[in-house]
Every structure is written in structure tokens, then in C-alpha cells.
Design a protein around this motif. Structure first.
Motif, PDB file in Angstrom:
ATOM      1  N   PHE A  27      36.279  -4.828 -10.276  1.00  0.00           N
ATOM      2  CA  PHE A  27      35.068  -4.060  -9.968  1.00  0.00           C
ATOM      3  C   PHE A  27      35.222  -2.657 -10.559  1.00  0.00           C
ATOM      4  O   PHE A  27      36.337  -2.155 -10.765  1.00  0.00           O
ATOM      5  N   SER A  28      34.063  -2.028 -10.801  1.00  0.00           N
ATOM      6  CA  SER A  28      34.020  -0.647 -11.282  1.00  0.00           C
ATOM      7  C   SER A  28      32.658  -0.065 -10.915  1.00  0.00           C
ATOM      8  O   SER A  28      31.624  -0.727 -11.112  1.00  0.00           O
ATOM      9  N   ALA A  29      32.643   1.147 -10.356  1.00  0.00           N
ATOM     10  CA  ALA A  29      31.377   1.744  -9.912  1.00  0.00           C
ATOM     11  C   ALA A  29      31.480   3.266  -9.982  1.00  0.00           C
ATOM     12  O   ALA A  29      32.572   3.855  -9.943  1.00  0.00           O
ATOM     13  N   SER A  30      30.297   3.924 -10.091  1.00  0.00           N
ATOM     14  CA  SER A  30      30.199   5.386 -10.029  1.00  0.00           C
ATOM     15  C   SER A  30      29.309   5.774  -8.869  1.00  0.00           C
ATOM     16  O   SER A  30      28.660   4.922  -8.251  1.00  0.00           O
ATOM     17  N   LEU A  31      29.202   7.103  -8.613  1.00  0.00           N
ATOM     18  CA  LEU A  31      28.559   7.525  -7.369  1.00  0.00           C
ATOM     19  C   LEU A  31      27.050   7.296  -7.341  1.00  0.00           C
ATOM     20  O   LEU A  31      26.522   6.675  -6.424  1.00  0.00           O
ATOM     21  N   PRO A  80      34.493   8.324   3.500  1.00  0.00           N
ATOM     22  CA  PRO A  80      34.473   7.424   2.350  1.00  0.00           C
ATOM     23  C   PRO A  80      33.361   7.786   1.377  1.00  0.00           C
ATOM     24  O   PRO A  80      32.234   8.098   1.777  1.00  0.00           O
ATOM     25  N   LEU A  81      33.673   7.783   0.083  1.00  0.00           N
ATOM     26  CA  LEU A  81      32.666   7.914  -0.958  1.00  0.00           C
ATOM     27  C   LEU A  81      32.025   6.547  -1.180  1.00  0.00           C
ATOM     28  O   LEU A  81      32.711   5.523  -1.262  1.00  0.00           O
ATOM     29  N   ILE A  82      30.711   6.535  -1.277  1.00  0.00           N
ATOM     30  CA  ILE A  82      29.980   5.282  -1.498  1.00  0.00           C
ATOM     31  C   ILE A  82      29.523   5.269  -2.949  1.00  0.00           C
ATOM     32  O   ILE A  82      28.636   6.029  -3.344  1.00  0.00           O
ATOM     33  N   TYR A  83      30.140   4.420  -3.726  1.00  0.00           N
ATOM     34  CA  TYR A  83      29.828   4.305  -5.155  1.00  0.00           C
ATOM     35  C   TYR A  83      28.709   3.288  -5.299  1.00  0.00           C
ATOM     36  O   TYR A  83      28.917   2.088  -5.180  1.00  0.00           O
ATOM     37  N   PRO A  88      28.890  -2.053  -2.178  1.00  0.00           N
ATOM     38  CA  PRO A  88      28.264  -0.777  -2.576  1.00  0.00           C
ATOM     39  C   PRO A  88      27.527  -0.092  -1.439  1.00  0.00           C
ATOM     40  O   PRO A  88      27.042   1.045  -1.616  1.00  0.00           O
ATOM     41  N   ASN A  89      27.425  -0.740  -0.280  1.00  0.00           N
ATOM     42  CA  ASN A  89      26.765  -0.119   0.872  1.00  0.00           C
ATOM     43  C   ASN A  89      27.753   0.653   1.748  1.00  0.00           C
ATOM     44  O   ASN A  89      27.351   1.544   2.504  1.00  0.00           O
ATOM     45  N   THR A  90      29.029   0.321   1.655  1.00  0.00           N
ATOM     46  CA  THR A  90      30.033   0.997   2.481  1.00  0.00           C
ATOM     47  C   THR A  90      31.087   1.713   1.653  1.00  0.00           C
ATOM     48  O   THR A  90      31.781   2.592   2.166  1.00  0.00           O
ATOM     49  N   GLY A  91      31.259   1.331   0.371  1.00  0.00           N
ATOM     50  CA  GLY A  91      32.294   1.912  -0.473  1.00  0.00           C
ATOM     51  C   GLY A  91      33.657   1.278  -0.285  1.00  0.00           C
ATOM     52  O   GLY A  91      34.656   1.762  -0.835  1.00  0.00           O
ATOM     53  N   TYR A  92      33.703   0.153   0.479  1.00  0.00           N
ATOM     54  CA  TYR A  92      34.986  -0.489   0.772  1.00  0.00           C
ATOM     55  C   TYR A  92      35.207  -1.677  -0.165  1.00  0.00           C
ATOM     56  O   TYR A  92      34.286  -2.452  -0.465  1.00  0.00           O
ATOM     57  N   SER A 111      39.616   2.205   0.075  1.00  0.00           N
ATOM     58  CA  SER A 111      38.467   3.063  -0.222  1.00  0.00           C
ATOM     59  C   SER A 111      38.968   4.424  -0.700  1.00  0.00           C
ATOM     60  O   SER A 111      40.158   4.743  -0.586  1.00  0.00           O
ATOM     61  N   VAL A 112      38.016   5.226  -1.215  1.00  0.00           N
ATOM     62  CA  VAL A 112      38.311   6.599  -1.652  1.00  0.00           C
ATOM     63  C   VAL A 112      37.556   7.551  -0.737  1.00  0.00           C
ATOM     64  O   VAL A 112      36.355   7.389  -0.505  1.00  0.00           O
ATOM     65  N   GLN A 113      38.273   8.564  -0.205  1.00  0.00           N
ATOM     66  CA  GLN A 113      37.666   9.540   0.694  1.00  0.00           C
ATOM     67  C   GLN A 113      37.646  10.919   0.026  1.00  0.00           C
ATOM     68  O   GLN A 113      38.501  11.235  -0.803  1.00  0.00           O
TER      69      GLN A 113
END
Length: 306
Positions: free
Chosen positions: A175-179, A194-197, A210-214, A281-283
Motif C-alpha cells: 500500500f501507499s497513500a498521501s494525506l 494518527p495521520l489519516i492518509y 483510509p478512514n482510520t489511517g491504520y 500507523s503514523v502519528q
């Protein structure tokens, strides 16, 4: 039955002898009685005057009694003759019946011997059949155990195949996503959150949400993760951290930008061993920038399953 026939056969000569004697006596006495009667009659006529009338009467009485006795014996002889004939007929009938019974007995004994022989043969065959049946029962029991074991092995193999198929499907994971979905701007967090990408580039296997960023690990394995952040024209610092099940793993960031250093970027990466259900996840605390050229990203993929 045989004893009775012997007794009857032994008695027959006696009966025949007695019948002949009575017949002979009758033939002998009858003329004598007639002669005595005639002589007595003559003497009665000539001596009618002599006073012997009483004696003559007694003699005649005795003669009549003797004749009556002879007549009775004659009747008895006929009766005995008839009984003898009946006895002979009965003996003959009994002999026939005895011969028939002996023949039947002989046949019955022969049949009984044959049946006994057949029964013995059947008993032997039954023993052999029972032995074969016991052997077949043992073989059936062994085969049933083998079938149960093979069925169990087959189930285990199916489970293993399904697991391998599942692992094969899950092993294709990345997977790969941006903000931001579109546009540009800063994302601000006052505390680590958590950042949600939301802008998903790739999500093979759909294990990033993509709804939780997890990201949730579907299988036990070794994974690679990387995250980046961009800061532009901000008075706040940028502090980002990657967490596994809320436990800090790696950290990256930068201080607030200045007029001489208006933009900064930071990134970090890590290889993790995850169990099924682990969450990554990323915080962020501070703010990060995202536009079509300066992306703040989060990506990862499965290196190999364990």
C-alpha cells in the motif's frame, strides 16, 4: 412287537393240536353215543320189568350230559378255529406292518446318517466361513482405521492448502497513500494522533484503511514500512512517529521553518515482524504540508510471510 410275534407263533401249534384232539374226540364219541343209546333202548325194552328203571334213567342222563359236553366242545372248537384264523391273519398283518416298519426304520436310519453327515459337513463349512468372516472383520476394522487416518490427513492437507492459498493471496500485499485527496494545505495536531492518509495510490489486499489511517497485518510475516513528512512556511515543528499497537518504533521530524529555510522534509523507514492482527500507523504532533508536488506519505509491503 417282535416278542409278541414270537409268542403268537409258539402258541399256534398248541392251538392246532387242541383243535385236532377235540375234533377226534367228537368223531369217536358220536357213534359210540348213538350205539349206547340204541343198546340202552333195547335193554330198556327187555328189562322194563326187572326193576332197573332208576339206574337206566341215570345212565341216560349221563349220556345226554356227555353228548351236550361234546356238542359244546364242538362249538368251542369252531370258535377256537375262527380265533386261530383271525390270529393267523393278525399275525400276518403284524408281520407285514413289522416289515414295513423295519423298512421305514432302515430308511430313517439311512436318512439320519446322511443328514448327520451333511450336518457335519455344514458345521465344517460354517467354521471355515466364521473364520473367514473374522478375518474380514479384522481387515475391515484396519481399513476403517486407515480410512479415518486418511480422511484426517486429507482434512489437514485441505487446511494446509487453504492456508497456503490464503498465504499466497495475502503475500501479494502493498500500500501507499498521501494525506490529501486534492488541493494543498497543512494538517495540524496538538497532540500525537494518527495521520489519516486519504489519497490512496496503491492498496493491494485492502489491508490499509483510509478512514482510520491504520494498517492491519493479515498474516504473520516480515513487513517494510516508510513514512515522509513535509513542512512549509509554518511556525510549528514537525514531529512524526511510527507506532506498532500504540508502541513507538521510530521517530522523524524537523523544527519550525524560517525565512531562510522555508521548507523542510523528513522521513524514516523500518522493517517489522508482525503477528496476525498487529496494527501499524503514523502519528503527528505539529503540522505537515501536502500538495501535488510535496507529498506527506505512508507506505508499506510484505517482505515475506513467516
Amino acid at each position: 412287537m417282535k416278542t409278541y410275534l414270537v409268542f403268537v407263533l409258539a402258541l399256534m401249534p398248541c392251538l392246532l393240536c387242541r383243535a385236532q384232539i377235540h375234533s377226534s374226540n367228537q368223531e369217536t364219541l358220536s357213534p359210540a353215543i348213538d350205539e349206547m343209546a340204541e343198546g340202552q333202548t333195547s335193554r330198556t325194552e327187555t328189562q322194563s320189568e326187572g326193576g332197573e328203571e332208576g339206574l337206566q334213567s341215570d345212565i341216560w342222563a349221563e349220556v345226554r350230559d356227555l353228548r351236550d359236553t361234546v356238542m359244546g366242545q364242538k362249538v368251542e372248537l369252531k370258535y377256537l378255529t375262527l380265533r386261530l384264523a383271525a390270529a393267523e391273519s393278525l399275525v400276518e398283518t403284524l408281520q407285514k406292518e413289522n416289515r414295513a416298519l423295519e423298512a421305514r426304520m432302515t430308511f430313517a436310519e439311512t436318512l439320519a446318517n446322511k443328514l448327520q453327515t451333511a450336518s457335519n459337513d455344514q458345521a465344517g463349512e460354517l467354521g471355515v466361513i466364521q473364520q473367514k468372516l473374522s478375518t474380514l472383520q479384522q481387515r475391515l476394522t484396519i481399513n476403517e482405521l486407515r480410512v479415518n487416518e486418511l480422511e484426517k490427513q486429507q482434512k489437514d492437507q485441505k487446511v494446509a492448502v487453504q492456508e497456503l492459498q490464503g498465504a499466497s493471496r495475502v503475500s501479494k500485499l502493498a500500500f501507499s497513500a498521501s494525506l490529501l485527496d486534492s488541493g494543498e494545505g497543512n494538517t495540524d495536531n496538538q497532540v500525537f494522533a494518527p495521520l489519516i492518509y486519504k489519497n490512496v495510490f496503491t492498496n493491494i489486499g485492502n489491508h490499509y484503511n483510509p478512514n482510520t489511517g491504520y494498517f492491519t497485518a493479515p498474516i504473520r510475516g516480515v513487513y517494510f514500512f516508510r513514512f515522509t513528512g513535509h513542512a512549509a512556511h509554518t511556525d510549528f515543528g514537525m514531529m512524526m512517529r511510527l507506532v506498532k499497537n500504540e508502541h513507538l518504533i521510530v521517530f522523524s521530524g524537523d523544527r519550525a521553518t524560517t525565512l531562510t529555510d522555508p521548507e523542510d522534509s523528513a522521513s524514516n523507514a523500518v522493517v517489522l515482524e508482525l503477528e496476525v492482527g498487529d496494527v501499524v500507523s503514523v502519528q503527528l504532533i505539529g503540522n505537515v504540508w501536502d500538495d501535488q508536488y510535496h507529498r506527506t506519505t505512508f507506505s508499506g509491503f510484505l517482505l515475506f510471510p513467516l
